[in-house]
Design a protein around this motif. Sequence first.
Motif, PDB file in Angstrom:
ATOM      1  N   ARG A  27       0.830  -1.209   0.000  1.00  0.00           N
ATOM      2  CA  ARG A  27       0.000   0.000   0.000  1.00  0.00           C
ATOM      3  C   ARG A  27       0.864   1.257   0.000  1.00  0.00           C
ATOM      4  O   ARG A  27       0.620   2.209  -0.759  1.00  0.00           O
ATOM      5  N   ASP A  28       1.906   1.264   0.853  1.00  0.00           N
ATOM      6  CA  ASP A  28       2.780   2.444   0.931  1.00  0.00           C
ATOM      7  C   ASP A  28       3.658   2.570  -0.310  1.00  0.00           C
ATOM      8  O   ASP A  28       3.974   3.695  -0.740  1.00  0.00           O
ATOM      9  N   ARG A  29       4.059   1.470  -0.890  1.00  0.00           N
ATOM     10  CA  ARG A  29       4.826   1.546  -2.140  1.00  0.00           C
ATOM     11  C   ARG A  29       3.979   2.181  -3.237  1.00  0.00           C
ATOM     12  O   ARG A  29       4.480   2.964  -4.061  1.00  0.00           O
ATOM     13  N   TYR A  30       2.702   1.831  -3.251  1.00  0.00           N
ATOM     14  CA  TYR A  30       1.793   2.415  -4.238  1.00  0.00           C
ATOM     15  C   TYR A  30       1.688   3.925  -4.021  1.00  0.00           C
ATOM     16  O   TYR A  30       1.687   4.705  -4.994  1.00  0.00           O
ATOM     17  N   ALA A  31       1.607   4.363  -2.761  1.00  0.00           N
ATOM     18  CA  ALA A  31       1.553   5.803  -2.467  1.00  0.00           C
ATOM     19  C   ALA A  31       2.832   6.503  -2.899  1.00  0.00           C
ATOM     20  O   ALA A  31       2.801   7.590  -3.492  1.00  0.00           O
ATOM     21  N   VAL A  32       3.974   5.862  -2.629  1.00  0.00           N
ATOM     22  CA  VAL A  32       5.273   6.427  -3.002  1.00  0.00           C
ATOM     23  C   VAL A  32       5.372   6.576  -4.517  1.00  0.00           C
ATOM     24  O   VAL A  32       5.896   7.573  -5.034  1.00  0.00           O
ATOM     25  N   PHE A  33       4.854   5.582  -5.227  1.00  0.00           N
ATOM     26  CA  PHE A  33       4.940   5.592  -6.683  1.00  0.00           C
ATOM     27  C   PHE A  33       4.271   6.824  -7.285  1.00  0.00           C
ATOM     28  O   PHE A  33       4.660   7.296  -8.361  1.00  0.00           O
ATOM     29  N   GLN A  34       3.286   7.392  -6.587  1.00  0.00           N
ATOM     30  CA  GLN A  34       2.527   8.525  -7.110  1.00  0.00           C
ATOM     31  C   GLN A  34       3.093   9.875  -6.694  1.00  0.00           C
ATOM     32  O   GLN A  34       2.557  10.913  -7.095  1.00  0.00           O
ATOM     33  N   VAL A  35       4.182   9.898  -5.914  1.00  0.00           N
ATOM     34  CA  VAL A  35       4.704  11.167  -5.386  1.00  0.00           C
ATOM     35  C   VAL A  35       5.407  11.972  -6.457  1.00  0.00           C
ATOM     36  O   VAL A  35       5.090  13.138  -6.703  1.00  0.00           O
ATOM     37  N   CYS A  36       6.397  11.383  -7.107  1.00  0.00           N
ATOM     38  CA  CYS A  36       7.169  12.098  -8.119  1.00  0.00           C
ATOM     39  C   CYS A  36       7.901  11.086  -8.988  1.00  0.00           C
ATOM     40  O   CYS A  36       7.969   9.888  -8.680  1.00  0.00           O
ATOM     41  N   ARG A  37       8.501  11.580 -10.069  1.00  0.00           N
ATOM     42  CA  ARG A  37       9.167  10.690 -11.024  1.00  0.00           C
ATOM     43  C   ARG A  37      10.365  10.002 -10.384  1.00  0.00           C
ATOM     44  O   ARG A  37      10.622   8.824 -10.612  1.00  0.00           O
ATOM     45  N   GLN A  38      11.126  10.729  -9.554  1.00  0.00           N
ATOM     46  CA  GLN A  38      12.312  10.146  -8.920  1.00  0.00           C
ATOM     47  C   GLN A  38      11.928   8.985  -7.997  1.00  0.00           C
ATOM     48  O   GLN A  38      12.530   7.912  -8.026  1.00  0.00           O
ATOM     49  N   TRP A  39      10.876   9.172  -7.187  1.00  0.00           N
ATOM     50  CA  TRP A  39      10.445   8.123  -6.268  1.00  0.00           C
ATOM     51  C   TRP A  39       9.817   6.955  -7.032  1.00  0.00           C
ATOM     52  O   TRP A  39       9.982   5.790  -6.652  1.00  0.00           O
ATOM     53  N   ALA A  40       9.082   7.279  -8.091  1.00  0.00           N
ATOM     54  CA  ALA A  40       8.475   6.221  -8.895  1.00  0.00           C
ATOM     55  C   ALA A  40       9.543   5.311  -9.496  1.00  0.00           C
ATOM     56  O   ALA A  40       9.390   4.090  -9.535  1.00  0.00           O
ATOM     57  N   THR A  41      10.652   5.907  -9.947  1.00  0.00           N
ATOM     58  CA  THR A  41      11.746   5.125 -10.507  1.00  0.00           C
ATOM     59  C   THR A  41      12.377   4.242  -9.441  1.00  0.00           C
ATOM     60  O   THR A  41      12.653   3.056  -9.667  1.00  0.00           O
ATOM     61  N   ALA A  42      12.593   4.819  -8.254  1.00  0.00           N
ATOM     62  CA  ALA A  42      13.241   4.066  -7.172  1.00  0.00           C
ATOM     63  C   ALA A  42      12.368   2.918  -6.688  1.00  0.00           C
ATOM     64  O   ALA A  42      12.850   1.794  -6.498  1.00  0.00           O
ATOM     65  N   VAL A  43      11.081   3.184  -6.492  1.00  0.00           N
ATOM     66  CA  VAL A  43      10.194   2.144  -5.951  1.00  0.00           C
ATOM     67  C   VAL A  43       9.912   1.060  -6.994  1.00  0.00           C
ATOM     68  O   VAL A  43       9.446  -0.029  -6.650  1.00  0.00           O
ATOM     69  N   SER A  44      10.204   1.327  -8.251  1.00  0.00           N
ATOM     70  CA  SER A  44      10.020   0.334  -9.310  1.00  0.00           C
ATOM     71  C   SER A  44      11.210  -0.603  -9.445  1.00  0.00           C
ATOM     72  O   SER A  44      11.164  -1.551 -10.233  1.00  0.00           O
ATOM     73  N   SER A  45      12.260  -0.363  -8.679  1.00  0.00           N
ATOM     74  CA  SER A  45      13.449  -1.209  -8.751  1.00  0.00           C
ATOM     75  C   SER A  45      13.122  -2.644  -8.330  1.00  0.00           C
ATOM     76  O   SER A  45      12.347  -2.876  -7.397  1.00  0.00           O
ATOM     77  N   SER A  46      13.721  -3.600  -9.014  1.00  0.00           N
ATOM     78  CA  SER A  46      13.480  -5.006  -8.678  1.00  0.00           C
ATOM     79  C   SER A  46      13.904  -5.327  -7.254  1.00  0.00           C
ATOM     80  O   SER A  46      13.325  -6.204  -6.605  1.00  0.00           O
ATOM     81  N   SER A  47      14.896  -4.606  -6.722  1.00  0.00           N
ATOM     82  CA  SER A  47      15.363  -4.857  -5.354  1.00  0.00           C
ATOM     83  C   SER A  47      14.280  -4.571  -4.324  1.00  0.00           C
ATOM     84  O   SER A  47      14.264  -5.175  -3.250  1.00  0.00           O
ATOM     85  N   VAL A  48      13.370  -3.659  -4.634  1.00  0.00           N
ATOM     86  CA  VAL A  48      12.284  -3.326  -3.710  1.00  0.00           C
ATOM     87  C   VAL A  48      11.272  -4.468  -3.638  1.00  0.00           C
ATOM     88  O   VAL A  48      10.698  -4.743  -2.579  1.00  0.00           O
ATOM     89  N   TRP A  49      11.097  -5.181  -4.748  1.00  0.00           N
ATOM     90  CA  TRP A  49       9.991  -6.128  -4.873  1.00  0.00           C
ATOM     91  C   TRP A  49      10.392  -7.577  -4.684  1.00  0.00           C
ATOM     92  O   TRP A  49       9.515  -8.462  -4.698  1.00  0.00           O
TER      93      TRP A  49
END
Length: 379
Positions: A27-49
């Motif tokens: 849920r929080d990753r989804y919120a982070v993804f919507q904050v800005c382009r920089q955070w969206a790129t970081a939270v999309s990293s395979s290491s996060v998932w």
Amino acid sequence: MPSPVPELWNYIPEEILIQIFYYLSVRDRYAVFQVCRQWATAVSSSSVWHFTEISCDSEDEEGMLQSLPQFLSQIKHLKIMFDQSKEVNRKNVTRILDVLAKQNHKLQQLCIVCHGENPYFYSGQDILQSIRNLCDTTNQIDLQHIDFRKMPFTLDGELVELLATTNPNLHSLFINNRTLVCNVAPDTIGKVLRACPKLSALGVYYASLSDEVFQELLKPERAAFTYLDIFCERLDKYIPVISEELWAAVSQKHPQLCVDLEFDHTVPACKIPRILKLNIPVSTLQLNTYNYMVNQIRFVTQSYSSTLKKLTLQTTSSEDLNSSLVDLARQCRNLLEIHCYCVVSQEVVEAFLTHCPSLKQYTLKVTKERHPWKPVTVQ
């Protein structure tokens, strides 16, 4: 367009953001993804998932679940939790599993946890069919760890065999999910062991074991087998018990083997002494029988003093019980946890605190209290 983040955040390296986002819920990753382009790129990293827990328990998570497919292909270790009493939750889980079957070739571990009540006449066939789809040979998924202990749908031999034959690199398989009926016969477990030579941890019903299964574990080419989690229930009164000699042979071939045994309240009291054998390397024992257990406790003290780490008892109070527990405390010095859900004497409490130096938790009440009884953590 998302609003720009405060300037300070622009200086945090992406690798640091990835480390932070790794610990967030979906849920929080989804919120982070919507904050800005920089955070969206970081939270999309395979290491996060790589390690992900997904909760499908709320209708307001629909948007979050809609965004999941783009990340599912990166997940290696997945735990799905949901209340199966609600149809919308069940549909979300089947949708996630179906997307995994089409997209994810990296998935190594799957754990499904249900924490609701099954609706009347519901047997989980939609979830089980999605699991079958996941095992389709064209999907190229190579699971190494499967845990269905908290998925209360009756598994059959065909599905269990499919899980094994399509995932030959399995290291652990837990199918002892406490349903009313065990439909996995010993010959299926034998096929599982032959199909998965690397399997080192197995959770099953006692009814799924046999002399032939133990002979598979004794084969010279068998890799080290370290953990056996066994659930005993009412049907066990009709089947033969594993012999003392076979337990001794398996323990000798696999010296690191630890066995967890749980007896359901439906097991006849007369059957328990026949299942408990001297040479079982018991690490955890749960006697949830509500019967007179003094003789069994004395046997446990004599037989498992060097291996026993956790003991749970659902029994009745008596002076004999107090005496047997004091003796157990003196002999089982490696004990980490003791939970007895009936009133015991103060002497019992003091015995465990005195003689078990590694004790971490205990549930020992000297007076009746309102349930549920909470364990005490030893500081």
